[in-house]
Structure formats: C-alpha cells, structure tokens
Design a protein around this motif. Structure first.
Motif, PDB file in Angstrom:
ATOM      1  N   ALA A 141      48.203   4.203  80.551  1.00  0.00           N
ATOM      2  CA  ALA A 141      48.431   5.034  81.737  1.00  0.00           C
ATOM      3  C   ALA A 141      47.242   5.943  82.035  1.00  0.00           C
ATOM      4  O   ALA A 141      47.233   6.634  83.049  1.00  0.00           O
ATOM      5  N   GLY A 142      46.267   6.005  81.120  1.00  0.00           N
ATOM      6  CA  GLY A 142      45.114   6.873  81.307  1.00  0.00           C
ATOM      7  C   GLY A 142      45.463   8.342  81.186  1.00  0.00           C
ATOM      8  O   GLY A 142      44.889   9.180  81.868  1.00  0.00           O
ATOM      9  N   VAL A 143      46.412   8.667  80.295  1.00  0.00           N
ATOM     10  CA  VAL A 143      46.892  10.038  80.123  1.00  0.00           C
ATOM     11  C   VAL A 143      46.390  10.575  78.791  1.00  0.00           C
ATOM     12  O   VAL A 143      46.444   9.898  77.780  1.00  0.00           O
ATOM     13  N   ASP A 144      45.891  11.815  78.786  1.00  0.00           N
ATOM     14  CA  ASP A 144      45.494  12.486  77.556  1.00  0.00           C
ATOM     15  C   ASP A 144      46.442  13.641  77.314  1.00  0.00           C
ATOM     16  O   ASP A 144      47.078  14.137  78.223  1.00  0.00           O
ATOM     17  N   GLY A 145      46.484  14.112  76.087  1.00  0.00           N
ATOM     18  CA  GLY A 145      47.277  15.303  75.762  1.00  0.00           C
ATOM     19  C   GLY A 145      48.656  14.955  75.274  1.00  0.00           C
ATOM     20  O   GLY A 145      49.077  13.808  75.302  1.00  0.00           O
ATOM     21  N   PRO A 146      49.410  15.969  74.825  1.00  0.00           N
ATOM     22  CA  PRO A 146      50.697  15.740  74.190  1.00  0.00           C
ATOM     23  C   PRO A 146      51.821  15.349  75.139  1.00  0.00           C
ATOM     24  O   PRO A 146      52.823  14.851  74.708  1.00  0.00           O
ATOM     25  N   GLY A 147      51.698  15.566  76.411  1.00  0.00           N
ATOM     26  CA  GLY A 147      52.774  15.189  77.324  1.00  0.00           C
ATOM     27  C   GLY A 147      52.556  15.738  78.701  1.00  0.00           C
ATOM     28  O   GLY A 147      51.573  16.411  78.978  1.00  0.00           O
ATOM     29  N   ARG A 148      53.468  15.432  79.572  1.00  0.00           N
ATOM     30  CA  ARG A 148      53.387  15.878  80.952  1.00  0.00           C
ATOM     31  C   ARG A 148      54.469  16.887  81.228  1.00  0.00           C
ATOM     32  O   ARG A 148      55.488  16.911  80.572  1.00  0.00           O
ATOM     33  N   SER A 149      54.256  17.671  82.267  1.00  0.00           N
ATOM     34  CA  SER A 149      55.293  18.611  82.669  1.00  0.00           C
ATOM     35  C   SER A 149      56.083  18.084  83.865  1.00  0.00           C
ATOM     36  O   SER A 149      57.026  18.712  84.294  1.00  0.00           O
TER      37      SER A 149
END
Length: 161
Positions: A141-149
């Motif tokens: 998904a091309g997402v970094d970090g621990p999660g989304r808000s």
C-alpha cells in the motif's frame, strides 16, 4: 462529538484502563503475598479462594474472546494486539511453573514445562507471522509508520483479504 474527538476519547480511555490493569497486575504478579495481605478485601477470602480462581478464569475467557475475535476478523493489527496479550500471559505462566517444580515428579515437570513452552513458541511464531503480513501489506500500500488515523483497511492488512 466528532470522529477525531471520539478517537481521542477512546484512546484516552484505553490507556486509562491499561494503566489501571497494569498497576494491579504487576502488584499481583511480582508481589503476590503483599497483594493478598494488603489489598482491601482480598485477605478476607478463605484459603480456598473461589474469588481468585473465578477471576483468573474470567481473565482467561477474556483472552480467549480476544483471540477468537482476532481470528474472525483476520486483521493483522487486531491479531498483533491479541497475540501480544496472549504472549505476555503465556510467558509469565511458563516462567512461574518452570521455577516452581519442587513438588513435581520428573514426568509432571516435563509435561507442564513442555506444554506451556509450546504455547509460548506458538504465540511467538504467530506474532512473527502477523508482523510479516502487516509489513507486506504496508509495503504493497506504500504506507509507513505504525498505523493510520483514518480507520481504513488497505490491501494486505487483513490476512484474509
């Protein structure tokens, strides 16, 4: 209440419950005699402690429900949370028993140690698998970090997609 306020309220409430439960649980686990002697009402329980056993049974049922929900949702983030909680329980349970074999026969010690050790190993393997699946889903998904808000699930975050 808007969505962001609701999330803050939920997060604050979860942290509050976690902090309260952590305080009592650390006291119970590391200073059990002090907890028994000093916590109001606990010392009033008789030597056979139905209260203690039913509380522990209830906690076990809560953990089982959390694991079942994680399995039903097949979402890696939920699985990580459930498995982390289970691993903390399984590892502390294993650690207690393998340091208290004085009255056990060799067969009993081997049976208990092996059975409880296998639970820890299985939890570790499943936790590792869930982390790999989460990482793979985020990479896709091309997402970094621990999660989304934003609360959205993206491809690969649930391992049943």
């Amino acid at each position: 209440m808007n969505l962001e306020s609701a999330r803050r309220w939920l997060r604050g409430g979860l942290y509050t419950l976690a902090a309260l439960q952590t305080f009592v649980s650390l006291w119970q686990y590391f200073l059990p005699r002090s907890f028994f002697d000093d916590f109001p009402t606990v010392k009033l329980d008789p030597p056979y402690n139905e209260h203690l056993l039913t509380d522990v049974g209830g906690l076990g049922l809560a953990l089982a429900a959390t694991l079942a929900i994680a399995a039903w949702l097949v979402d890696t983030r939920v699985a990580l949370a459930a498995l982390t909680g289970y691993l903390v329980y399984a590892a502390t349970h294993f650690a207690y028993h393998v340091t208290h074999f004085a009255d056990f026969s060799l067969g009993e010690a081997l049976g208990v140690g092996t059975g409880l050790g296998l639970e820890v190993v299985l939890a570790l393997l499943l936790l590792h698998t869930a982390r790999l699946l989460l990482r793979a889903g985020r990479a896709m998904a091309g997402v970094d970090g621990p999660g989304r808000s934003d609360g959205e699930r993206h491809a690969g975050e649930g391992f049943g997609d």
